[in-house]
Scaffold this motif. Sequence first.
Motif, PDB file in Angstrom:
ATOM      1  N   LEU A  35       0.837  -1.192   0.000  1.00 19.42           N
ATOM      2  CA  LEU A  35       0.000   0.000   0.000  1.00 19.42           C
ATOM      3  C   LEU A  35       0.871   1.241   0.000  1.00 19.42           C
ATOM      4  CD1 LEU A  35      -2.490  -1.129   2.808  1.00 19.42           C
ATOM      5  CD2 LEU A  35      -2.748  -1.439   0.330  1.00 19.42           C
ATOM      6  N   ALA A  37       1.110   5.526  -0.223  1.00 17.17           N
ATOM      7  CA  ALA A  37       0.439   6.818  -0.065  1.00 17.17           C
ATOM      8  C   ALA A  37       1.485   7.860   0.280  1.00 17.17           C
ATOM      9  CB  ALA A  37      -0.625   6.761   1.032  1.00 17.17           C
ATOM     10  N   LYS A  43      -1.702   7.335   6.474  1.00 16.29           N
ATOM     11  CA  LYS A  43      -1.512   5.906   6.231  1.00 16.29           C
ATOM     12  C   LYS A  43      -1.079   5.155   7.487  1.00 16.29           C
ATOM     13  CE  LYS A  43       2.174   5.326   3.990  1.00 16.29           C
ATOM     14  NZ  LYS A  43       2.995   5.171   5.241  1.00 16.29           N
ATOM     15  N   SER A  44      -0.046   5.645   8.156  1.00 20.85           N
ATOM     16  CA  SER A  44       0.467   4.951   9.336  1.00 20.85           C
ATOM     17  C   SER A  44      -0.562   4.924  10.469  1.00 20.85           C
ATOM     18  CB  SER A  44       1.759   5.622   9.824  1.00 20.85           C
ATOM     19  OG  SER A  44       2.771   5.532   8.835  1.00 20.85           O
ATOM     20  N   ASP A 146       5.683  -0.824   8.123  1.00 15.90           N
ATOM     21  CA  ASP A 146       5.490   0.540   7.653  1.00 15.90           C
ATOM     22  C   ASP A 146       6.801   1.079   7.081  1.00 15.90           C
ATOM     23  OD1 ASP A 146       3.862   2.675   7.188  1.00 15.90           O
ATOM     24  OD2 ASP A 146       3.506   3.173   9.290  1.00 15.90           O
ATOM     25  N   THR A 188       3.784  -1.141   3.611  1.00 18.50           N
ATOM     26  CA  THR A 188       3.312   0.191   3.270  1.00 18.50           C
ATOM     27  C   THR A 188       4.510   1.090   2.985  1.00 18.50           C
ATOM     28  OG1 THR A 188       3.322   1.277   5.445  1.00 18.50           O
ATOM     29  CG2 THR A 188       1.478  -0.190   4.954  1.00 18.50           C
ATOM     30  N   SER A 190       5.626   5.407   1.764  1.00 18.42           N
ATOM     31  CA  SER A 190       5.265   6.777   1.425  1.00 18.42           C
ATOM     32  C   SER A 190       5.849   7.181   0.074  1.00 18.42           C
ATOM     33  CB  SER A 190       5.754   7.741   2.506  1.00 18.42           C
ATOM     34  OG  SER A 190       7.153   7.643   2.665  1.00 18.42           O
ATOM     35  N   PHE A 214      -3.012   3.654  -1.674  1.00 18.69           N
ATOM     36  CA  PHE A 214      -3.841   3.691  -0.477  1.00 18.69           C
ATOM     37  C   PHE A 214      -4.766   4.908  -0.551  1.00 18.69           C
ATOM     38  CE2 PHE A 214      -4.494   5.013   3.962  1.00 18.69           C
ATOM     39  CZ  PHE A 214      -5.086   3.860   4.445  1.00 18.69           C
TER      40      PHE A 214
END
Length: 395
Positions: A35, A37, A43-44, A146, A188, A190, A214
């Motif tokens: 994912l 974003a 997101k986190s 993450d 995930t 960034s 995301f």
Amino acid sequence: MSARPFLFKRPRLAAELADRLLGLSAFGAEPTLCLAAPRRTGKSTFIRLDLAPELENRHVETVYVDLWSDRTADPSTLIAEAIRAALRRAEGLPLKAARSIGLAKLGVAGVSIDIDKLGRQDGPTLADALESLLERTGKRLALLIDEAQHALVSDAGVNAMFALKAARDRLNTREDAADGPNLAIVLTGSHRDKLSRLVQGRDQPFLGTGVTDFPVLGRAYTDAYTLWLNQRLARDNAFDPVEVHAAFEILGHRPELLIQLLKDIALELGNAGELKTALADGATAIRQRRDDEFLGAWMALAPLQQAVLAHLADRREQVAPFSAPALAAYATAIGSAVEAAAVQSAIAALRDKNLIWKSARGQYALEDQAMGEWIVAHAPSRAVEARPPDRTTSA
């Protein structure tokens, strides 16, 4: 009025992702989700406060690790520490003879490992550790990583990702995984371009897994926050939800920036007539400051450095900065022939300025994806006047 902070929940999205991970969606299980974003878009917070609790409510043992929690630590160490902590929490639990949610068999006997050696060369593998956790808790497992793209900065981090893929395959081919995966992994990031390096190419650990954008927060979030905030303000100092949402879009759907802007306006202005103008102007000013920072960084670069940065911004996942087409593109941009050695020097300078990221395997991407978007949309041309190509050019 309660002093509790505002918290926006997204239970439907959490349930949809949990269904996908556990095999309850129409398309079967997706035991690995990637994912992406932009930074500071929530997101986190969603992963920790929405998805993890949803999985735990479904009898899934959840392990969360943020690879940016300590940028000085090797990502492999952070992953091992998170699993080690989960094992320690489970040390006091008796080994289960069966599982309670639709799982009738343990598969193999409990795996005994030395927790303190996890992450060491002479210690247990991540697969052994996760299988031990599976046996000890009697639950399916979900590993939420993450800023997973940070694993690519070291060979150990890349190897840890391959080890997790091996663990996923091992645990999910056990007899007791017939009705759902024993290990689900959520990665995930960034930075979409960096995150894609984990799934694209035959030498990548999660080849074949797609990167999903995301969903950023939208009107439901701004309406809920505006209502919550207005209940704490004087009636003549209330915000219009339409105007708040418009400002939120200007700010790139970043909650922290919106909250700070609304706070500053509410404290400085005293009547509703000024709020609309202040909100729109404030959001635009914040966005302009960011663009000005990008412009300043761009104008400080040499022409070849600009050309390399623009090439990375344009090509994204497909970039090959030393290829013949790339060298030709640089030459067109700056008006002189370019050799690989000059590009190497330019990339070194850009890395020193923290504008370019390099993985442990020699892959390149822009450090800040937002700057890449700005370059594509707004960067002014700095190409020199066309002239006969030289044999080389400096960085």
